[in-house]
Structure formats: structure tokens, C-alpha cells
Design a protein around this motif. Sequence first.
Motif, PDB file in Angstrom:
ATOM      1  N   ARG A 267      -3.616   6.342 -12.998  1.00  9.85           N
ATOM      2  CA  ARG A 267      -2.327   5.772 -12.611  1.00  9.85           C
ATOM      3  C   ARG A 267      -1.963   6.149 -11.182  1.00  9.85           C
ATOM      4  O   ARG A 267      -1.479   5.323 -10.413  1.00  9.85           O
ATOM      5  CB  ARG A 267      -1.241   6.243 -13.572  1.00  9.85           C
ATOM      6  CG  ARG A 267      -1.407   5.649 -14.957  1.00  9.85           C
ATOM      7  CD  ARG A 267      -0.267   6.055 -15.870  1.00  9.85           C
ATOM      8  NE  ARG A 267      -0.454   5.458 -17.193  1.00  9.85           N
ATOM      9  CZ  ARG A 267       0.387   5.619 -18.204  1.00  9.85           C
ATOM     10  NH1 ARG A 267       1.463   6.358 -18.049  1.00  9.85           N
ATOM     11  NH2 ARG A 267       0.150   5.045 -19.367  1.00  9.85           N
ATOM     12  N   ALA A 268      -2.197   7.401 -10.836  1.00 11.56           N
ATOM     13  CA  ALA A 268      -1.826   7.846  -9.493  1.00 11.56           C
ATOM     14  C   ALA A 268      -2.738   7.219  -8.448  1.00 11.56           C
ATOM     15  O   ALA A 268      -2.377   7.135  -7.278  1.00 11.56           O
ATOM     16  CB  ALA A 268      -1.889   9.367  -9.413  1.00 11.56           C
TER      17      ALA A 268
ATOM     18  N   GLY B 202       0.811  -1.212   0.000  1.00 12.59           N
ATOM     19  CA  GLY B 202       0.000   0.000   0.000  1.00 12.59           C
ATOM     20  C   GLY B 202       0.845   1.263   0.000  1.00 12.59           C
ATOM     21  O   GLY B 202       0.607   2.190  -0.769  1.00 12.59           O
TER      22      GLY B 202
ATOM     23  N   PRO C  33      -4.113  -1.651  -4.844  1.00 11.65           N
ATOM     24  CA  PRO C  33      -3.500  -2.985  -4.914  1.00 11.65           C
ATOM     25  C   PRO C  33      -4.476  -4.010  -5.471  1.00 11.65           C
ATOM     26  O   PRO C  33      -5.697  -3.873  -5.345  1.00 11.65           O
ATOM     27  CB  PRO C  33      -3.171  -3.310  -3.466  1.00 11.65           C
ATOM     28  CG  PRO C  33      -3.327  -2.060  -2.707  1.00 11.65           C
ATOM     29  CD  PRO C  33      -4.238  -1.164  -3.476  1.00 11.65           C
TER      30      PRO C  33
ATOM     31  N   VAL D 198      -6.281   0.489   0.675  1.00 16.63           N
ATOM     32  CA  VAL D 198      -5.427   1.671   0.678  1.00 16.63           C
ATOM     33  C   VAL D 198      -6.052   2.701  -0.250  1.00 16.63           C
ATOM     34  O   VAL D 198      -6.691   2.357  -1.228  1.00 16.63           O
ATOM     35  CB  VAL D 198      -4.020   1.339   0.152  1.00 16.63           C
ATOM     36  CG1 VAL D 198      -3.060   2.427   0.560  1.00 16.63           C
ATOM     37  CG2 VAL D 198      -3.567  -0.014   0.636  1.00 16.63           C
TER      38      VAL D 198
ATOM     39  N   TYR E  46       4.295   5.848  -5.316  1.00 19.32           N
ATOM     40  CA  TYR E  46       4.203   5.946  -6.773  1.00 19.32           C
ATOM     41  C   TYR E  46       3.219   7.035  -7.168  1.00 19.32           C
ATOM     42  O   TYR E  46       3.473   7.840  -8.071  1.00 19.32           O
ATOM     43  CB  TYR E  46       3.785   4.594  -7.346  1.00 19.32           C
ATOM     44  CG  TYR E  46       3.464   4.614  -8.827  1.00 19.32           C
ATOM     45  CD1 TYR E  46       4.445   4.938  -9.766  1.00 19.32           C
ATOM     46  CD2 TYR E  46       2.180   4.290  -9.283  1.00 19.32           C
ATOM     47  CE1 TYR E  46       4.162   4.948 -11.118  1.00 19.32           C
ATOM     48  CE2 TYR E  46       1.886   4.295 -10.635  1.00 19.32           C
ATOM     49  CZ  TYR E  46       2.869   4.631 -11.551  1.00 19.32           C
ATOM     50  OH  TYR E  46       2.596   4.650 -12.892  1.00 19.32           O
ATOM     51  N   GLY E  47       2.090   7.091  -6.457  1.00 26.20           N
ATOM     52  CA  GLY E  47       1.082   8.116  -6.746  1.00 26.20           C
ATOM     53  C   GLY E  47       1.645   9.516  -6.551  1.00 26.20           C
ATOM     54  O   GLY E  47       1.429  10.410  -7.369  1.00 26.20           O
ATOM     55  N   ARG E  48       2.417   9.692  -5.473  1.00 26.19           N
ATOM     56  CA  ARG E  48       3.004  11.007  -5.220  1.00 26.19           C
ATOM     57  C   ARG E  48       4.000  11.371  -6.307  1.00 26.19           C
ATOM     58  O   ARG E  48       4.012  12.487  -6.823  1.00 26.19           O
ATOM     59  CB  ARG E  48       3.709  11.026  -3.855  1.00 26.19           C
ATOM     60  CG  ARG E  48       2.783  11.327  -2.695  1.00 26.19           C
ATOM     61  CD  ARG E  48       3.576  11.642  -1.424  1.00 26.19           C
ATOM     62  NE  ARG E  48       4.417  10.524  -1.013  1.00 26.19           N
ATOM     63  CZ  ARG E  48       3.983   9.522  -0.252  1.00 26.19           C
ATOM     64  NH1 ARG E  48       2.729   9.498   0.168  1.00 26.19           N
ATOM     65  NH2 ARG E  48       4.795   8.541   0.091  1.00 26.19           N
TER      66      ARG E  48
ATOM     67  N   PRO F  59      -4.569   5.550  -2.170  1.00 21.95           N
ATOM     68  CA  PRO F  59      -3.486   6.440  -2.570  1.00 21.95           C
ATOM     69  C   PRO F  59      -4.000   7.772  -3.114  1.00 21.95           C
ATOM     70  O   PRO F  59      -3.317   8.783  -3.028  1.00 21.95           O
ATOM     71  CB  PRO F  59      -2.762   5.675  -3.659  1.00 21.95           C
ATOM     72  CG  PRO F  59      -3.362   4.320  -3.688  1.00 21.95           C
ATOM     73  CD  PRO F  59      -4.655   4.362  -2.952  1.00 21.95           C
TER      74      PRO F  59
ATOM     75  N   SER G 179      -3.822  10.503  -0.927  1.00 16.66           N
ATOM     76  CA  SER G 179      -2.510  10.964  -0.509  1.00 16.66           C
ATOM     77  C   SER G 179      -1.831  11.826  -1.559  1.00 16.66           C
ATOM     78  O   SER G 179      -0.759  12.324  -1.339  1.00 16.66           O
ATOM     79  CB  SER G 179      -1.616   9.752  -0.221  1.00 16.66           C
ATOM     80  OG  SER G 179      -1.325   9.089  -1.431  1.00 16.66           O
ATOM     81  N   VAL G 180      -2.450  11.964  -2.711  1.00 15.72           N
ATOM     82  CA  VAL G 180      -1.847  12.835  -3.711  1.00 15.72           C
ATOM     83  C   VAL G 180      -1.875  14.253  -3.179  1.00 15.72           C
ATOM     84  O   VAL G 180      -2.916  14.775  -2.810  1.00 15.72           O
ATOM     85  CB  VAL G 180      -2.629  12.758  -5.031  1.00 15.72           C
ATOM     86  CG1 VAL G 180      -2.078  13.765  -6.019  1.00 15.72           C
ATOM     87  CG2 VAL G 180      -2.554  11.362  -5.606  1.00 15.72           C
ATOM     88  N   PRO G 181      -0.719  14.842  -3.113  1.00 16.41           N
ATOM     89  CA  PRO G 181      -0.692  16.173  -2.503  1.00 16.41           C
ATOM     90  C   PRO G 181      -1.438  17.187  -3.365  1.00 16.41           C
ATOM     91  O   PRO G 181      -1.369  17.154  -4.585  1.00 16.41           O
ATOM     92  CB  PRO G 181       0.803  16.498  -2.440  1.00 16.41           C
ATOM     93  CG  PRO G 181       1.444  15.599  -3.449  1.00 16.41           C
ATOM     94  CD  PRO G 181       0.582  14.391  -3.564  1.00 16.41           C
TER      95      PRO G 181
ATOM     96  N   LEU H 265       2.405   1.978  -3.353  1.00 18.92           N
ATOM     97  CA  LEU H 265       1.486   2.627  -4.293  1.00 18.92           C
ATOM     98  C   LEU H 265       1.295   4.101  -3.946  1.00 18.92           C
ATOM     99  O   LEU H 265       1.197   4.948  -4.837  1.00 18.92           O
ATOM    100  CB  LEU H 265       0.143   1.899  -4.300  1.00 18.92           C
ATOM    101  CG  LEU H 265       0.113   0.647  -5.180  1.00 18.92           C
ATOM    102  CD1 LEU H 265      -1.173  -0.119  -4.971  1.00 18.92           C
ATOM    103  CD2 LEU H 265       0.290   1.015  -6.642  1.00 18.92           C
ATOM    104  N   ASP H 266       1.265   4.404  -2.641  1.00 17.74           N
ATOM    105  CA  ASP H 266       1.199   5.809  -2.232  1.00 17.74           C
ATOM    106  C   ASP H 266       2.370   6.584  -2.818  1.00 17.74           C
ATOM    107  O   ASP H 266       2.216   7.656  -3.386  1.00 17.74           O
ATOM    108  CB  ASP H 266       1.278   5.920  -0.697  1.00 17.74           C
ATOM    109  CG  ASP H 266      -0.065   5.679  -0.051  1.00 17.74           C
ATOM    110  OD1 ASP H 266      -1.027   5.403  -0.801  1.00 17.74           O
ATOM    111  OD2 ASP H 266      -0.145   5.752   1.181  1.00 17.74           O
TER     112      ASP H 266
END
Lengths: 458, 635
Positions: free
Chosen positions: B141-142, A358, B146, B39, A364-366, B41, B44-46, A361-362
Amino acid sequence: MRWSPEQVLALAPDAASNKAGAKLGVPGPWSGTGTSPAAGGAGPWVWGECRGSGAKPYRAVADLGGPPAFRCTCPSRKFPCKHALGLLLLWSHRDPAAGFPAAGADAAPDWVREWRDARSAAGERRAAATGENAAGKADPQAARRRAERRAKRVADGVSELEQRLADQIRTGFAATGPAGWQVWDEVAARMVDAQAPGLASRAREFAAIPGSGGDWPSRMLEEHGLLHLLARGHQAGDALPRGLAATVRARVGFTTDSAELLAGPAVRDRWLVLARQDSAEGRLTTRRTWLLGAELGRSALLLSFGAAGRSPELSLPVGRTLDAELAFHPGASPLRAVLGERHGEPGPGTVPPGVRVGEALDGYGRALAADPWLEGWPVVLAGVVPIPAPTGWQLSDADGGAALPVDPRRLGRPGLWRLAATSGGAPVTVFGSLGHRGFTPLTTWSADDAEPAQAVTL
Amino acid sequence: MNGTYGTGPGPGTAAGGEVVDGDGGGATGAGAPVGAGPVTPVDSVPGGGVPGGGALGRADTAADGGVAGEGAPGDNVPGAGVPGDSVAGKGEVPGDSVPGDWESLLSAALLGTDRRGGPGGERDAAVALLDAAAVATVRRRAGLRPAVSAEHPAPAAPDTRPPLPEPAARRLAQLLNDRAGAAGSGGGRSSAPSLAELLPQWLAAANAYGYRPPPSSLPGLLDAARARTDLRAGAVTLAGPRGRWLAGLNADWKFALRSGDHGAAGDAAQDPRAARALWEEGLFAERVALLSALRVDDPAAGLALLRSSWGQERAEDRLLFLDSLRTGLGPADEEFLEAALTDRSRNVRSTAAELLSCLPGSALSHRMAERALACVTLDRTGVGPRVVVEAPRECDAGMERDGVVVTPPSGRGQRAWWLGQLVEAAGLGGWGERLGGRSPEQIVALAVADGWRDDLHGAWSRAAVRQGDAEWARALLGPPPSVPASAAVAGDPARLLSVLPEHERAAWVTEFVAAHGLSEAFRMLGACAVPWARPLGRAVIDALDIAREAGSYPWSFSGVMGLAERCLDPSDAGRLTPFTAEPSEDGPHAAPGAAGYWTEAFRRLVTTLQLRAVMHAELAGTDLDGAVAAVRGGC
């Protein structure tokens, strides 16, 4: 300082040389071997005579100070040739006292001394020439004019590319036949003319997508979107945040001079060499070396290139650490770096700390948020279990919840089975590159209680 | 549209994953709730970081008031249009098309915006579509989530053997690596040794020490064993429990599950109940493995298992099961085999007969002896005693039942063919009494009437090999013939040699080579134990030297040279060093250039021997320089 056999074999320009060199790494064919310590900014030297099928033995000598240099009297065009590799391998295996009497700089045979003298003379000439060149370049006016000319060309190229992309969307993918897609090769050539090689290589990919399987229109639209985004990014120019602007420039194909970077701020750390991967692109071999800072936890990617028949110069031992300074290319998510000053020889490495699926992936996303054109992001996964399956491999968290698929383009690689074998069904640490199609494993570490963990290249 | 790896309709999907949530359907993609998965994500992208909706969008906004995917103009602050935000449900949707709705973007792109129109409203439809596609792509993609984990494989059983010493582990990698390239290079006359040829003995030596290989070498090891059956037993043993675990995951390596020490089948063999269950429900390969494992430790239990289902097995399976009885074959198997003589399948019948004839005390062996003895008598009427042969005139039903094949191969007489089979399957013990109380040696020395000698001696030779009778083998071989013309040992000397103890074998071949040179010695040398005994090695080296002096080309002896590389004791290398010096002139009778070729051949031989010495030292963990110095002794 004696090299490890792995370090020596990493110098091989191709697999065949690797094999041939390994065969010559036995005492049988060698005589007159010797070594002398470093002196005067060069060396240490290693030399020996190798009996081949001819009457006269081949004479091989290597200078291991700085970037390794070799000479051998054999006619091979490989560089280094198998004799030089075999010689170094033999030397790396054995105690210096046995087969390699250390000679003083003057006790070396004449033929070694001659080469050494010729080499230092050539080195001085080269240094002088570089100095002149630098002086020639130093005209700031001319440099600015050159830069302006290029900026204009790239801008024109970008406008044309934008037009082509929009035209393609107006026509529609379905109405474009095989010949229609070949047009993108021409577009790529136009981008090369426009001095935007980054745009060129992306455009060139288009022609191959319709042949890439069932879901190709989706992939085609993705690539159109991303190339469009890149073109718009370039047009936005200074309106972008600094880092992003640098990323866009790099992706378009502007290069940054290594010497300039090294003159700027550097990051010193003990860098763990995570993986090394060679790929042949045309006549050029590109070597990617991934590093991870032991203190700061920062990732870095070094690129080095070898022209046909030569191995890329940079050869760092996977699994060991290197105290060195790196200068990073500017960007929104800086990863690529150049190697600056090294402090001492590579030392023993450790198993790097890693993250769960997890978190990977976080991360990678950032990274993707900073650089949307990213193909892969380096990630160390800890405590994952490789799961081989005929439909596709996975790396799964040890508690079995979440998993990353292995990039389907990597499924045929024998390295995957080495990964499974190393794991034996138990959780392992794996380093690799995470992309939108999945994970590409590059290195794992043996998890054996009885021995210190060793890096296993996949 | 927060995709999972492997969701169907999303862009750039990867194969092999499982669909986690239902947002792939299309219409409401952008509205899918974030956080449904383990999860998130996307969260969490800023903020402000994604150029697709953010920074690049800002430039665009200034130009014409809104980029698709940024939400309705005015609603979102320019620059804050992070895809994650709109996915989370904040963003409104511009125009009549959802920017994240990949399907509608895709169909517009497929048909062309000239025909289909795009998501842009009054803006250039194509550009608007590209904007939206970029945002959707980066967003997907971002926001990848999982995949659901497949079932983990059961962990491999621990391997308690000590690890290979590091130099030996490197050597293994090199040997395996060389194998991979050997096919292409054709193995020409290079002065470097052919490493692939050394793999079998390396494996044997490593297994003798009881080492465990580095796990990462296992795929290469199994691949090597897959390509070369002669490596399988050694490779599978070395691979150990981890290797079998791996083989269970890759169909290419299935062979490792049925050879060697058997894995699951071996475990089951320890437990009668498990064995019974596996026998009744297992796959064919597992059952063969189980039977083979049982026959090693408890032949009777294996037989009992086979008996229990014999009637229901298919003919080709029966044949292979029967073949496993070769291991641990004993008198207890006779009754079962005797019954198999009436099997429906001819192949099963003949295998049963062959196995019975390997049991010298079996009833079949007696029946055959009775028939065979009846054909052979001692005639004392002449000057000296001689053996008279009266071959059978017919092949009756009884003979056929006992495995005699009626039709001879073309070019052989029927009666001689039958006689050969009878004598071959007859217990050798009856001949002494039949022929006047003589020892095997005396019997072999007897004259044979009417040209039957070769048939009779040939059949005895086969019987001696089959029954493993060293006394008969020794008698039939006789002393190595001293004159080349008389080099006619009946039967196959190499096979007869294999019945003799090692030292006798070596001694016999040593004498043979000394008397006849190397031209006919190849197979006999192959029957000798490795490394060759000292005297044998010397005899071979002397014979090579004689061949060199005689001036023939070395490749006339390439077979023996190859054997010598693998089989000479490395410490014999010293004796070869004189031959590796720069060649002098070709001798008076030499073929042109022969001396140079010999030098090259000997150098290669010496290099290989040195390599073998190093290999063994690496396995022993001893000092390499010592090993090399020992090999060089004599320089």
C-alpha cells in the motif's frame, strides 16, 4: 450576521427534510416573521408563523447563537423540522428590512420570549449540573482504578484476538465455511465486551469479506495481517514511539476526551473547509469535515455525530474559511482534531493549493508508514483531468503521464458526473481521500474565468 | 512488490488500472527494481517509520529474534527494517519464503499452516505468516505507484453564454432535486407547490434569456430530461455545448446528442464535405441528427443527402429519415415524396402520403381534392342550399397508392372511413368554388343532408389542423357556443385552436369558460399560450369562484387547478387572495367541509404563483422583494 442558504440546508437531518424545508423557503405561507439581535450570550433569534393545512399556524423559532437551537409547534420528530428550515431559508434569502423587521429583544412576540426565557433557565441548570458532574468525577483514585480495569480487559481481549487470528490461519481460509466466518461476529462481540470497539469493528468486517467478490482471499489475508499488527502493537505498549503508541490506542478504540484535548495546545489558522460528508452507521449519523490550514498547510478531520433523526451539530460551510483553533488528537500522523475557539464568522474561501498524482502517492505512503491502518488520506490534487470510462474512472495529471483510479466502490456515485461536468475535459483541482483501492473525490472547484471559483460538493 | 493500482495478483487490487510492470507474477516480487515507474514512493518512506517492519518488529525481535520481512536477523539493524529498504534489494530473505511473495503467503493461508506450513521456520508458523502478511500489505500500500493514464477526453467546446444569476442557479438545483423525490412522495394534496411541474417553464424562461447553467447542475438536468421527454428540448438547449460533451461520455444521456442543436452533427451541417462524410460513415443517431440539423438551415441540402443513399437504407431507417423531412417541408420535397409513395414499406408509403397532404399545392393534395370534391355536391333544389354527400363506393388502387387505408377501424362504416380520409388529405382551397363560391365560414354554415355533417366537418377540421389553415379553423370553431347543449364543435376544438393566433385562442377560450364553466375546458386551456392573457385568467378565476360557491369539492377541478398553477399570470395572485382567508361556514348547498378544502386549494395556488414570480425575478436578476410585493398587491 445572515447565514447563506447552503449553511441553512446543511442543518437538515436528512434529504427529505432538506427538500421539504426548501419548499417552505418562500414567502407565501409565512407571516409575523421577525428577528432580534444577539443578547446575553445567546441569539440572534429568528421567528415566524407558518400556515400549514391546519387552522392554527405553526410557530417556529430558532436561536443561532452557539450551536443552533430550534423550536416549533408542529408535531414533527425531525430536528430541525421543515418549518424551522424553511424559516431560516427565507431569512437567508432576503433583506432583513423586507420580511424580517429586526425587533429589539423585548419587541418579540410573547411566545418567542417565553421560549427564550425557558431556554436560558435550562441552560443555567445544565451548566450547574455539568459542574457537579465534573466534581463527582474528580476523584483521581477512582479514575485510576477504572483505567486499570479497562486496560486489563483490553489486554485480555487482545490476547484472545491474537489466538483467534492464529487459529484461523492454521485452519486455512479454504476450510472455513460460511458458518465459520460468522464466528467473527462473536469475536467482535467479545471485543465489545473487552471495551476495544476498534478491534470489534475490524473483526466484524471479516464475515462480509467472503461475499465481496473474486479476490476475497487476498483481502481477507490483508485484513488478518493488519488486525494482527494492531494486536501486536497494543501488546508492545510503551515500547513503541509515543506517536505510534497513541495511534495504536486510538485504533484499538480508546477515546480521547475533547475537553482534555482543548485544554492542551491548539493550532490557530484560517481553516479552509474542504469537504463535508455524512454517513449513516446504524442509527447514528457520522459527519466528517475536512479542513486545510491556509497558513500552515496542515490537514485536519473533524468528526461529529447525530443520533437518529437529528443532524450532527457541527455544520461548517464547504468552500469558506474559518479562523479557529483546533486541538489535534495525538498520533503518529495526527489528522483528527476537535474544534476549539472560533474567531469571527466564516469568510470567503479560495481554491486550495494541490499536488500532482505522484506527490499525492508519496504523501499517502508517508502517512501509511506512520499509521498502517489508515483507510484514506486527505489529498488536494491540482491540475488533474477526470476521465470517465466504463471500466473505471481515473484522475490523470494534465500532461497525461500518471493517473489515480477512482475507488471502485465509488463508481456509482452521481458526484463523479458532477466532477466530469465541472471539468469539461480541462484540468481541475479536486479534494478527496486517497486509499489503497483508489481515490474518492469529495470536492472540486469550478474553473470558470468569468466568475470566482466555487466549491462543488461531489 | 511495489504494486500499481490494478496489478492483478497483488492483495486488495483495484479494478480498472493497467499493469505497469511485471512484478505481479509472484516469485520475485520483492526483488522488483524500484524506480521503473515515473514515481517511486517507496523510496520516500521515511526510515524507521513503518511499524510493520520497524517499530513493532523491534518489540518482536527482542522476544524471539526476527520478524518475517525484516531481513535475516543480524543483517539488519532492528528498527531499520523498512519495507522500502528490502524492496530496494538490501534485505535478505528469511526462511524459504519471500515475505513479499503474496502468492505463497496466500496459498498457505488458504490451505492452513497446519497442512501447508508457513514462512516462520521453527517459530509458530501461523503467527509468522500473519507477521509477513502485515508487512507485505503495508509495503504494497505504501509503495503503490500511479496507474497509466487512459486517453484524456477532448475538451468541451467553450460556452459563451452568460452564467445564470446565483439565485436562479440555486433554484435550478432545487427544481431538479425535487424531481428526484417526486416519484416517491406521490404528490399528495400538500399546500406546497409541486416544483417538478414548474421545471418546463423555468427552462423556457432561462433559455429565453440565453443563460448557461453551472456545469455541476448538468448531470441532474440530463437525468431529468432522460426521464421526461417533454423536458428534453429545453434541457438540452440549456445544457449547451458542455451538456452535449457530457452526454457523449454517458450512454444514458445519448438523447442529448440527437435532439436540440445537434453538436457534432450541427458542426458537420455547416460544412458540406464533413456532412457528406458523416452521412456516409456515421452511426444512425448521428445521421438523423445531421439530417435534422440540415433541414433547419438548408432543407434542399438535407434532401439531397437523403436522396443519395435512399435506395440502400433499411425500411425502419427510411421511415425515421422521412419523418425528419417534416422540418422545412416545402414544394421542393414533393417529387421525392411522390416517388416514396411506391416504397416497399407500407409505413414509409403512408408517411410520404401524409407529408404530401400537408403541402396544399401538391399533386397528391390535388388528386385527393378531385376525389373528395366528386363526393360532395351542392343541392339547390330544396328550400335552402344544402350539401349532399355521396361517399366513395370503392377504394381503388390509386386511392390506396395515395395513402388511403382500406380497412376501417371496427365500428366504422367503410364508405364514411374512406370519405374522411379523402377530405382530410384534400387541399382546402378547392371547396369554395365547388360549393358556389362561398367562404369557409359560409360553407360551414351550410346544411348537410342525410347525417353526413359530423363526418364532413370532422374531416375538414383535421385538414385545417394539418394544413395549418387559420381561416378554416376559425370557421369550423365558430363563436364559442353559448348554450351548453350546443357545445358540439365538430372535430377537436383544442386542436383547431392550436392553429389560431395566440390572442384569438385566448379570447375564444375566455368566452367558452365564461359560458360553460371549467368542466369541459381543460384541453382548451392547455392549448392557450402561457402565461394566460389577463381576461382568460380572470374568467378562470371567476369560474373557480362559482364552483366554490356551488359547494362542490375542489378536487373535481384538480386538473384545471394544476394548469392554473402553471399558467396563470403571477400578477393575478392578488385576485385570489380573498379566497385564501379562513373559511367561513360551508354554504347551504355545499358538500361537508368543502369550504375548507377550497381555502387550502387556493392557498396552494397563490403560493405557487408567488414562487413563479420569484423564479422569474431571479432569472431577470431583479429585486425579489419587488416581485413578491407585486404578487401580493391586493392583499
